[in-house]
Design an enzyme around this catalytic site. Structure first.
Site, PDB file in Angstrom:
ATOM      1  N   GLY A  10       0.840  -1.207   0.000  1.00 56.55           N
ATOM      2  CA  GLY A  10       0.000   0.000   0.000  1.00 56.55           C
ATOM      3  C   GLY A  10       0.867   1.245   0.000  1.00 56.55           C
ATOM      4  N   VAL A  22      17.175   8.789  -0.449  1.00 57.84           N
ATOM      5  CA  VAL A  22      18.051   7.694  -0.909  1.00 57.84           C
ATOM      6  C   VAL A  22      18.893   8.197  -2.076  1.00 57.84           C
ATOM      7  CG1 VAL A  22      18.017   5.499  -2.195  1.00 57.84           C
ATOM      8  CG2 VAL A  22      16.626   5.740  -0.127  1.00 57.84           C
ATOM      9  N   VAL A  23      18.215   8.790  -3.066  1.00 55.84           N
ATOM     10  CA  VAL A  23      18.910   9.213  -4.286  1.00 55.84           C
ATOM     11  C   VAL A  23      19.952  10.292  -3.970  1.00 55.84           C
ATOM     12  CG1 VAL A  23      18.593  10.370  -6.521  1.00 55.84           C
ATOM     13  CG2 VAL A  23      16.965   8.608  -5.775  1.00 55.84           C
ATOM     14  N   ARG A  71       0.945  -5.041  -5.363  1.00 53.08           N
ATOM     15  CA  ARG A  71       1.004  -6.218  -4.481  1.00 53.08           C
ATOM     16  C   ARG A  71       1.302  -7.398  -5.399  1.00 53.08           C
ATOM     17  NH1 ARG A  71      -0.392  -4.340   0.425  1.00 53.08           N
ATOM     18  NH2 ARG A  71      -2.067  -2.804   0.562  1.00 53.08           N
ATOM     19  N   ASP A 102       4.787  -5.175   5.912  1.00 51.08           N
ATOM     20  CA  ASP A 102       5.189  -6.518   6.287  1.00 51.08           C
ATOM     21  C   ASP A 102       5.465  -7.420   5.064  1.00 51.08           C
ATOM     22  OD1 ASP A 102       5.564  -8.174   8.657  1.00 51.08           O
ATOM     23  OD2 ASP A 102       4.002  -9.415   7.737  1.00 51.08           O
ATOM     24  N   GLY A 103       4.572  -7.365   4.065  1.00 48.23           N
ATOM     25  CA  GLY A 103       4.738  -8.184   2.866  1.00 48.23           C
ATOM     26  C   GLY A 103       6.021  -7.816   2.145  1.00 48.23           C
ATOM     27  N   THR A 124       4.218   2.316   5.547  1.00 49.38           N
ATOM     28  CA  THR A 124       2.809   1.897   5.546  1.00 49.38           C
ATOM     29  C   THR A 124       2.034   2.801   6.487  1.00 49.38           C
ATOM     30  OG1 THR A 124       1.245   0.206   6.340  1.00 49.38           O
ATOM     31  CG2 THR A 124       3.448   0.074   7.224  1.00 49.38           C
ATOM     32  N   ASP A 126      -0.282   1.870   8.272  1.00 46.69           N
ATOM     33  CA  ASP A 126      -0.849   1.069   9.361  1.00 46.69           C
ATOM     34  C   ASP A 126      -0.069   1.129  10.683  1.00 46.69           C
ATOM     35  OD1 ASP A 126      -2.745   0.262   7.539  1.00 46.69           O
ATOM     36  OD2 ASP A 126      -1.766  -1.650   7.095  1.00 46.69           O
ATOM     37  N   ASP A 128       2.119  -0.913  11.606  1.00 48.07           N
ATOM     38  CA  ASP A 128       1.998  -2.282  12.138  1.00 48.07           C
ATOM     39  C   ASP A 128       3.302  -3.070  12.061  1.00 48.07           C
ATOM     40  OD1 ASP A 128       2.081  -2.467   9.393  1.00 48.07           O
ATOM     41  OD2 ASP A 128       0.458  -3.926   9.218  1.00 48.07           O
ATOM     42  N   GLY A 169      -5.929  -0.198   8.840  1.00 45.95           N
ATOM     43  CA  GLY A 169      -4.967  -0.643   9.852  1.00 45.95           C
ATOM     44  C   GLY A 169      -4.726  -2.138   9.859  1.00 45.95           C
ATOM     45  N   ARG A 170      -5.519  -2.894   9.091  1.00 46.23           N
ATOM     46  CA  ARG A 170      -5.442  -4.363   9.121  1.00 46.23           C
ATOM     47  C   ARG A 170      -5.585  -4.855  10.550  1.00 46.23           C
ATOM     48  NH1 ARG A 170      -3.368  -6.679   4.231  1.00 46.23           N
ATOM     49  NH2 ARG A 170      -2.300  -5.098   3.019  1.00 46.23           N
ATOM     50  N   GLY A 184     -11.167  12.921  20.104  1.00 48.25           N
ATOM     51  CA  GLY A 184     -12.036  12.868  21.282  1.00 48.25           C
ATOM     52  C   GLY A 184     -13.114  11.797  21.196  1.00 48.25           C
ATOM     53  N   GLN A 250      -7.571   7.675   3.198  1.00 48.57           N
ATOM     54  CA  GLN A 250      -6.564   7.685   4.271  1.00 48.57           C
ATOM     55  C   GLN A 250      -5.139   7.505   3.750  1.00 48.57           C
ATOM     56  OE1 GLN A 250      -8.268   5.176   7.818  1.00 48.57           O
ATOM     57  NE2 GLN A 250      -9.287   4.580   5.941  1.00 48.57           N
TER      58      GLN A 250
HETATM   59  O1  F6P Z   1      -1.517  -1.735   4.372  1.00 51.94           O
HETATM   60  C1  F6P Z   1      -2.119  -0.540   4.030  1.00 51.94           C
HETATM   61  C2  F6P Z   1      -3.582  -0.772   3.767  1.00 51.94           C
HETATM   62  O2  F6P Z   1      -4.143   0.464   3.378  1.00 51.94           O
HETATM   63  C3  F6P Z   1      -4.374  -1.391   4.910  1.00 51.94           C
HETATM   64  O3  F6P Z   1      -4.714  -0.464   5.894  1.00 51.94           O
HETATM   65  C4  F6P Z   1      -5.553  -1.957   4.175  1.00 51.94           C
HETATM   66  O4  F6P Z   1      -6.133  -3.019   4.894  1.00 51.94           O
HETATM   67  C5  F6P Z   1      -4.917  -2.441   2.898  1.00 51.94           C
HETATM   68  O5  F6P Z   1      -3.762  -1.678   2.710  1.00 51.94           O
HETATM   69  C6  F6P Z   1      -5.774  -2.352   1.670  1.00 51.94           C
HETATM   70  O6  F6P Z   1      -5.094  -3.001   0.653  1.00 51.94           O
HETATM   71  P1  F6P Z   1      -5.381  -2.814  -0.887  1.00 51.94           P
HETATM   72  O7  F6P Z   1      -4.782  -1.526  -1.314  1.00 51.94           O
HETATM   73  O8  F6P Z   1      -4.673  -3.974  -1.514  1.00 51.94           O
HETATM   74  O9  F6P Z   1      -6.849  -2.851  -1.062  1.00 51.94           O
END
Ligand code: F6P
Length: 316
Positions: A10, A22-23, A71, A102-103, A124, A126, A128, A169-170, A184, A250
């Protein structure tokens, strides 16, 4: 040294700031950088472009990823990983910097096991990834959610309604937690902080009796069917409820200053590590300091429950 950089999974605001760093820091140390288009897909398809100081000009403030992302589930197959390495070798690319979640880290770890010099940066929304306090993109996404909550509060208060806001957020509730605290929210419901429907309904009934005009519930995706929850709350508590799924909004937008700095620091740090002969590691920020650790210490490890849940409990 020839170094390749890719963004994968994502997209997240601040990825471009990281690629830019980086560049530019690589160039300043005499290294050359290739940008890989569309994440691991570009590695398999040999879709690389040379980047220089000028090609990343103006990228600091842009959202998304100008390199593109994808992906690529098949990348866990050794056949594709070997192809990726062969394509890099063809151009004498010795090292690869991957920016993603993570992936992306899993793919990076596999390439590292096959002998490629790899550095991973956590990108990401998330937040996470274990081993880092923050990921690139998280701060901007929190801002986006808070701004949505503020707007929803206006209309909820006007109509005496309860707004349920579903955020991404998965399996990590940090987006909901941070944005819920800033907005709030009365309830923050996440995988780390499950709440029973009956408790929500009971509390909202009491709110209604006390004459409260609105309520905000922030929920991490996949925890509840938020539209069904809104109907149940409306029927059982008498507090008219509406659900809003914020979705992909988001992930977009200009990175905020936190993500510009974090992306820049992490991008420059990755080059520093490679220049010093360090690889097979991912980068993190802990207590404001750049750190690195082996992929194996991070991939597949959950993040500890965020201590901010204690704050939320005190002030909700
Ligand atoms: O990992 C980022 C994220 O936006 C997650 O919050 C969400 O669950 C997922 O990617 C959505 O994935 P995709 O873009 O493959 O629909």
């Amino acid at each position: 040294m020839n170094i390749a950089v890719l963004t994968s999974g994502g997209d997240a605001p601040g990825m471009n700031a990281a690629v830019r760093a980086v560049v530019r820091s690589a160039e300043s140390l005499g290294h050359q950088v290739y940008g890989v288009k569309d994440g691991y897909k570009g590695l398999i398809e040999d879709d690389l472009v040379l980047l220089d100081h000028q090609s990343v000009s103006g990228m600091l403030s842009t959202g998304g990823t100008f390199l593109g992302t994808a992906r690529v589930p098949e990348f866990h197959e050794p056949e594709y990983q070997k192809k990726a390495i062969d394509n890099l070798k063809k151009r004498n690319v010795e090292a690869l910097i991957t920016i993603g979640g993570d992936g992306t880290y899993r793919g990076a770890m596999d390439l590292s096991k096959l002998g490629m010099k790899v550095i991973g940066l956590p990108g990401t929304i998330d937040n996470d990834i274990a081993g880092t306090d923050y990921t690139i993109g998280f701060s901007t996404a929190v801002e986006t959610i808070v701004s949505a909550i503020d707007k929803l509060r206006d209309t909820s208060q006007s109509h005496q309604r309860c707004s349920i806001v579903e955020v991404m957020g998965r399996s990590c509730g940090d987006l909901a937690l941070f944005a819920g605290i800033c907005g709030g929210a009365e309830f923050i419901i996440t995988p780390e902080n499950p709440v029973k429907k009956e408790d929500i309904i009971e509390t909202l009934k009491q709110h209604k009796e006390k004459g409260r005009r609105h309520a905000i519930i922030v929920v991490t995706e996949h925890v509840f069917d938020v539209h069904a929850l809104a109907n149940e709350i409306t029927e059982a508590s008498g507090f008219a409820s509406r659900a809003t799924v914020l979705g992909y909004i988001q992930r977009g937008g200009h990175p905020d200053s936190e993500d510009r700095i974090l992306g820049s620091r992490m991008g420059a740090y990755a080059i520093e590590l490679l220049h010093d002969g360090i690889h097979g590691v991912c980068v993190g920020i802990r207590d404001s300091q750049m750190i690195h650790m082996p992929f194996a210490n991070v991939v597949g490890f959950p993040r500890p429950k965020n201590p901010l849940y204690k704050l939320y409990k005190k002030i909700a």
